[in-house]
Design a protein around this motif. Structure first.
Motif, PDB file in Angstrom:
ATOM      1  N   ALA B 211       0.832  -1.204   0.000  1.00 22.19           N
ATOM      2  CA  ALA B 211       0.000   0.000   0.000  1.00 22.19           C
ATOM      3  C   ALA B 211       0.865   1.251   0.000  1.00 22.19           C
ATOM      4  O   ALA B 211       0.511   2.264  -0.611  1.00 22.19           O
ATOM      5  N   LEU B 212       2.022   1.194   0.659  1.00 23.87           N
ATOM      6  CA  LEU B 212       2.886   2.364   0.730  1.00 23.87           C
ATOM      7  C   LEU B 212       3.462   2.753  -0.633  1.00 23.87           C
ATOM      8  O   LEU B 212       4.011   3.843  -0.779  1.00 23.87           O
ATOM      9  N   THR B 213       3.347   1.868  -1.616  1.00 28.95           N
ATOM     10  CA  THR B 213       3.741   2.224  -2.980  1.00 28.95           C
ATOM     11  C   THR B 213       3.053   3.517  -3.414  1.00 28.95           C
ATOM     12  O   THR B 213       3.606   4.311  -4.164  1.00 28.95           O
ATOM     13  N   LEU B 214       1.821   3.737  -2.912  1.00 26.26           N
ATOM     14  CA  LEU B 214       1.038   4.910  -3.312  1.00 26.26           C
ATOM     15  C   LEU B 214       1.486   6.185  -2.600  1.00 26.26           C
ATOM     16  O   LEU B 214       0.926   7.248  -2.846  1.00 26.26           O
ATOM     17  N   GLY B 215       2.464   6.094  -1.715  1.00 24.36           N
ATOM     18  CA  GLY B 215       2.815   7.244  -0.870  1.00 24.36           C
ATOM     19  C   GLY B 215       2.003   7.160   0.417  1.00 24.36           C
ATOM     20  O   GLY B 215       0.973   6.478   0.468  1.00 24.36           O
ATOM     21  N   ALA B 218      -1.948   8.513   0.367  1.00 29.85           N
ATOM     22  CA  ALA B 218      -2.892   7.630  -0.318  1.00 29.85           C
ATOM     23  C   ALA B 218      -2.953   6.274   0.370  1.00 29.85           C
ATOM     24  O   ALA B 218      -4.005   5.630   0.404  1.00 29.85           O
TER      25      ALA B 218
END
Lengths: 259, 327
Positions: B211-215, B218
């Protein structure tokens, strides 16, 4: 508020958000309901993003109340909140050159989906979101190779994949050319026509007039007007909010220059 | 991908077996197999089961802990250059361990050493994670890591300076250079619980790394509990790195190199890179340690030295590949 049947949607009442000494949002009250596309308008620094972040519980509120379907947002576990409301922040960095399908699938995080192992409802929701945003051809492409317009669609698809009844989009059309601005606004409009409730921060009053059912105007951390475009959009309002000289005739809006 | 993964597991097993096979005493496959199965010559059993096997498993466990910690920290900080060594976490763990040696605490109980290393590692990771709250720039975090490493290095130098006798000096140098020589199953046992819990925490919370891929913003938007995620990775990476340093001292860069190779094979998903990175990093250290043992040098080279000689240029290369647009 009626305790038996709380109002549907996102509701903020007398919401105040502070950062240190500064008050970013003061006593803001608004509602985001299914079936309505609301434009949040205001100059840079008016507190639009802070209002949204406070209303959905990403920033703690100083006072007031905010919640979804009558439930206090501050007490909602993040995953339950995310199943009710999809949020598209203003900054949308992607850390890795992930394939489009994976980024869209992250919209299913709150439903427990794990990348690479999508099943059942998660897989179908991702496919629907890809189709709605016309991304099927790009599904396996790396997001690092996409244009700005394509990326904007990917982020929309990510938000739609959650299949939450509410959507908040912070400047969804910033940095897009006119064609892609229309594309993204059409996607949000379709979402609302299917029964969703959307709130979008927009800077283009003409675009907002074309798409939104309701305008919320903000300035200096306060909501100064909230109503239909016909009720709230006027030449005087443009001057008051943005300091620009404009003309409003029926549905036609023209901005002529600074006051 | 599934076939690649199976190949990786097989390669790890083969490397572990090779580590039992190869060494200064040549031995045929049958004798090694016999010794591993508890049969055969007691001398063979001593060499294989009590010297080579624990050493190989230690190398693997240390590599796996560092590989998984590296992959997890990279996911948390969203940067391929994050790693326990680069961020100063290993140096802080090493400072904890040498401190325990210097003050003679390590003699009190076998648990002191891993505990001290873990306290150092968690302190380092927590400082980095705290700094990450205030700045989005990974360059800043790496500079903080440089500061932590320098501080830990200086403190360790000070302790060596003041070392009461040559024995404790040699002990401390051992820890700073990094080695898995002469490790027993007993040593392994004292670090194993920390490694297991640390890796367990990292694996249990790996979905949040996707999920942290989105920053971060987000990611919270899609339902990630950011605070809990940070805390889990700090604890998990701290426990795993601390356990690894307690076993083998500082072994750098393997936590960068392994995830870097794995990432393109798992669609750049930090969650899916965790387990393969752990296996690959373990494999690399087992092979490197075989190399160290077979190299015809007068005194055996330290594994940490060899890892840095290979890993540091790889780090520089990866850093130079990065486009400057990211930050």
């Amino acid at each position: 508020m009626d305790r038996q049947r709380p109002a549907r949607g996102l509701h903020a009442r007398d919401l105040t958000v502070t950062a240190g000494e500064a008050t970013l949002v003061r006593d803001a009250t608004f509602r985001l309901q299914p079936g309505e596309l609301t434009a949040l308008l205001g100059p840079n620094g008016a507190g639009k993003t802070s209002l949204l972040r406070g209303a959905i519980g990403l920033t703690p509120r100083a006072s007031g109340w905010a919640g979804i379907d009558g439930e206090d947002i501050a007490r909602m576990p993040p995953r339950r909140r995310a199943r009710q409301l999809a949020y598209l922040p203003q900054n949308r960095p992607l850390a890795w050159p992930s394939p489009v399908r994976d980024v869209v699938a992250l919209g299913r995080f709150a439903h427990g989906a794990a990348l690479g192992r999508l099943r059942g409802a998660d897989r179908r929701a991702v496919e629907r979101a890809l189709a709605a945003c016309d991304l099927e051809r790009l599904a396996e492409r790396s997001t690092a190779t996409l244009s700005g317009g394509e990326l904007a669609r990917v982020h929309c698809a990510r938000a739609f994949a959650a299949e939450a009844p509410l959507l908040i989009a912070d400047e969804p059309v910033a940095e897009l050319d006119p064609y892609h601005q229309f594309t993204v606004m059409n996607l949000i409009r379709d979402f609302v026509n299917r029964g969703g409730g959307a709130l979008a921060v927009l800077h283009d009053v003409v675009l907002a007039r074309r798409y939104a059912d309701r305008f919320i105007w903000m300035k200096d951390g306060r909501i100064v007007a909230d109503g239909t475009p016909a009720e709230t959009l006027s030449a005087a309002r443009l001057g008051e909010i943005y300091g620009v000289r404009g003309r409003v005739e029926g549905e036609r809006v023209e901005i002529e220059g600074p006051l | 991908m599934r076939a690649d993964f199976a190949a990786l597991v097989l390669a790890c097993l083969a490397a572990l077996f090779a580590a039992c096979l190869l060494g200064s005493t040549p031995m045929e496959i049958e004798r090694v197999l016999g010794a591993l199965l508890g049969r055969g010559d007691p001398g063979d059993q001593l060499v294989v089961v009590h010297i080579r096997l624990p050493r190989a498993i230690t190398a693997f466990a240390v590599g796996a802990a560092l590989g998984a910690s590296g992959a997890a920290l990279q996911g948390l900080l969203r940067n391929p250059l994050a790693e326990p060594g680069v961020l100063g976490v290993s140096a802080m763990a090493s400072l904890g361990a040498t401190g325990a040696l210097y003050y003679g605490l390590a003699a009190l109980s076998a648990w002191v050493m891993p505990a001290a290393a873990i306290v150092g590692a968690i302190t380092g990771t927590a400082l980095i994670a705290f700094a990450a709250l205030r700045t989005a720039s990974v360059v800043t975090l790496i500079l903080i890591g440089v500061g932590l490493s320098s501080f830990a290095g200086a403190a360790m130098n000070l302790m060596m300076n003041l070392a009461p006798n040559p024995f404790s000096l040699a002990d401390m140098i051992n820890w700073m250079l990094g080695s898995v020589a002469n490790r027993s199953f007993l040593d392994l046992g004292f670090s194993a619980p920390f490694l297991a819990v640390g890796l367990g925490v990292l694996f249990a919370t790996r979905r949040g790394l996707s999920a942290l891929t989105l920053g971060e913003e987000a990611a919270s938007g899609v339902g990630l509990n950011l605070r809990r995620q940070r805390l889990s990775i700090v604890l998990g990476a701290g426990l795993a790195t601390g356990g690894a340093v307690a076993l083998a001292g500082v072994i750098g860069f393997v936590g960068i190199v392994a995830p870097h190779i794995i990432r393109p094979m798992v669609n750049h998903d930090p969650a899916r890179s965790l387990l393969p990175s752990a296996l690959l990093a373990g494999l690399i250290l087992v092979l490197a340690d075989i190399g160290v043992r077979l190299m015809p040098t007068v005194t055996e080279l330290k594994l940490g030295v060899v890892a840095a000689l290979i890993g540091a240029p790889a780090f520089v290369w990866i850093a130079m590949q990065r486009r400057s647009v990211h930050d």
